[in-house]
Design an enzyme around this catalytic site. Structure first.
Site, PDB file in Angstrom:
ATOM      1  N   HIS A   1       0.853  -1.197   0.003  1.00 41.53           N
ATOM      2  CA  HIS A   1       0.102   0.418   0.121  1.00 41.53           C
ATOM      3  C   HIS A   1       0.955   1.377  -0.052  1.00 41.53           C
ATOM      4  O   HIS A   1       0.479   2.751  -0.001  1.00 41.53           O
ATOM      5  CB  HIS A   1      -0.821  -0.151   1.241  1.00 41.53           C
ATOM      6  CG  HIS A   1      -2.233   0.190   0.837  1.00 41.53           C
ATOM      7  ND1 HIS A   1      -3.111   1.000   0.147  1.00 41.53           N
ATOM      8  CD2 HIS A   1      -2.973   0.933   1.634  1.00 41.53           C
ATOM      9  CE1 HIS A   1      -4.036   1.124   0.049  1.00 41.53           C
ATOM     10  NE2 HIS A   1      -4.564   1.337   1.203  1.00 41.53           N
TER      11      HIS A   1
ATOM     12  N   TYR B   1      -2.590   9.183   6.509  1.00 45.15           N
ATOM     13  CA  TYR B   1      -2.379   7.769   6.448  1.00 45.15           C
ATOM     14  C   TYR B   1      -3.858   7.627   4.710  1.00 45.15           C
ATOM     15  O   TYR B   1      -3.967   8.323   4.631  1.00 45.15           O
ATOM     16  CB  TYR B   1      -3.271   6.934   7.193  1.00 45.15           C
ATOM     17  CG  TYR B   1      -2.553   6.470   8.640  1.00 45.15           C
ATOM     18  CD1 TYR B   1      -2.021   5.414   8.252  1.00 45.15           C
ATOM     19  CD2 TYR B   1      -2.140   7.652   9.590  1.00 45.15           C
ATOM     20  CE1 TYR B   1      -1.656   4.862   9.843  1.00 45.15           C
ATOM     21  CE2 TYR B   1      -1.759   7.225  10.547  1.00 45.15           C
ATOM     22  CZ  TYR B   1      -1.590   5.617  10.440  1.00 45.15           C
ATOM     23  OH  TYR B   1      -0.243   5.614  11.969  1.00 45.15           O
TER      24      TYR B   1
ATOM     25  N   ASN C   1      -6.327   5.571   3.919  1.00 46.63           N
ATOM     26  CA  ASN C   1      -7.612   6.239   3.815  1.00 46.63           C
ATOM     27  C   ASN C   1      -8.082   8.194   3.646  1.00 46.63           C
ATOM     28  O   ASN C   1      -9.531   8.672   3.629  1.00 46.63           O
ATOM     29  CB  ASN C   1      -8.182   5.468   4.520  1.00 46.63           C
ATOM     30  CG  ASN C   1      -8.390   3.901   4.098  1.00 46.63           C
ATOM     31  OD1 ASN C   1      -7.601   3.797   2.717  1.00 46.63           O
ATOM     32  ND2 ASN C   1      -9.319   2.921   5.007  1.00 46.63           N
TER      33      ASN C   1
ATOM     34  N   ASP D   1      -0.740   2.079  -4.989  1.00 50.02           N
ATOM     35  CA  ASP D   1      -0.987   1.292  -5.509  1.00 50.02           C
ATOM     36  C   ASP D   1      -2.357   0.404  -6.159  1.00 50.02           C
ATOM     37  O   ASP D   1      -3.195   1.091  -5.833  1.00 50.02           O
ATOM     38  CB  ASP D   1      -0.344   0.368  -4.367  1.00 50.02           C
ATOM     39  CG  ASP D   1      -1.862   0.769  -3.164  1.00 50.02           C
ATOM     40  OD1 ASP D   1      -2.233   1.612  -3.172  1.00 50.02           O
ATOM     41  OD2 ASP D   1      -2.183  -0.204  -3.027  1.00 50.02           O
TER      42      ASP D   1
ATOM     43  N   ASN E   1      -9.619   3.732  -1.943  1.00 45.79           N
ATOM     44  CA  ASN E   1      -9.702   4.377  -0.163  1.00 45.79           C
ATOM     45  C   ASN E   1      -8.847   5.641  -0.935  1.00 45.79           C
ATOM     46  O   ASN E   1      -9.684   7.196  -0.598  1.00 45.79           O
ATOM     47  CB  ASN E   1      -9.801   4.001   0.740  1.00 45.79           C
ATOM     48  CG  ASN E   1     -10.915   2.937   1.081  1.00 45.79           C
ATOM     49  OD1 ASN E   1     -11.631   2.716   0.450  1.00 45.79           O
ATOM     50  ND2 ASN E   1     -10.927   1.889   2.131  1.00 45.79           N
TER      51      ASN E   1
END
Length: 195
Positions: free
Chosen positions: A24, A70, A72, A97, A118
């Site tokens: 990720h 992060y 998201n 990714d 996301n």
């Protein structure tokens, strides 16, 4: 389509030390590799909750960003930054990714949906536009759909890392074309790449 006129390159990833080497985080890997090539250092800016670097290329300012919010919640730092700097969505490149590409695959495109990512959902929702550039770096997908989260938060195999590093280096070798070259020519070069 004219030149890409990029002003902000954003690599998506998770800042947790335990997650830095996971699939990720290939967006972070891209920014880190580019900065290494340029012999530049990036630094945390609390105002934007992001690692940021301002780079001058032929009297043109280009910013590199790694959101520390992060994946998201990537849209929050980006929204704050582009609002402050008057940067349009069309001047942004997001590197991230992609499960739908084979490991080492590359796709450069402009606009479109989030594809279920996301991080992109957050960005589109925050900046109120899907009209930005995307550089998708393939990480492949697991055989079991129920293990997607474990897969993207897992560490790639040594062979997969070689494929991903090779695709990142291929993109970085075209850095000047990202800034001032023909998007069509660049897409033709990069989008043929599959492992």
């Amino acid at each position: 389509m004219n030149g890409m006129s990029l002003k902000l390159l954003v690599g998506l990833g998770n800042p947790d030390k335990k997650l830095l080497k996971t699939r990720h985080n290939v967006g972070f890997w891209f920014i880190d590799a580019l900065l290494k090539k340029l012999s530049m250092d990036i630094a945390y800016v609390k105002k934007y909750d992001a690692d940021l670097l301002e780079y001058d290329l032929d009297n043109q300012k280009i910013f590199f960003m790694k959101p520390m919010s992060y994946v998201n919640n990537s849209g929050h730092p980006i929204k704050k930054f582009i609002k402050n700097r008057n940067i349009m969505p069309s001047n942004i490149l997001i590197i991230y990714d992609d499960l739908d590409l084979n490991v080492g695959g590359i796709r450069l495109k402009f606009g479109g949906s989030s594809g279920g990512h996301n991080g992109l959902n957050s960005i589109i929702n925050e900046i109120k536009s899907p009209d930005f550039w995307r550089l998708r770096l393939g990480i492949g997908k697991p055989n079991d759909r129920n293990s997607v989260i474990d897969y993207v938060l897992g560490i790639p195999t040594k062979q997969e890392i070689l494929y991903i590093d090779d695709s990142i280096n291929k993109c970085i070798s075209e850095f000047n074309n990202f800034i001032s070259g023909s998007p069509e020519s660049l897409m033709n070069k990069l989008n043929k790449r599959e492992s």
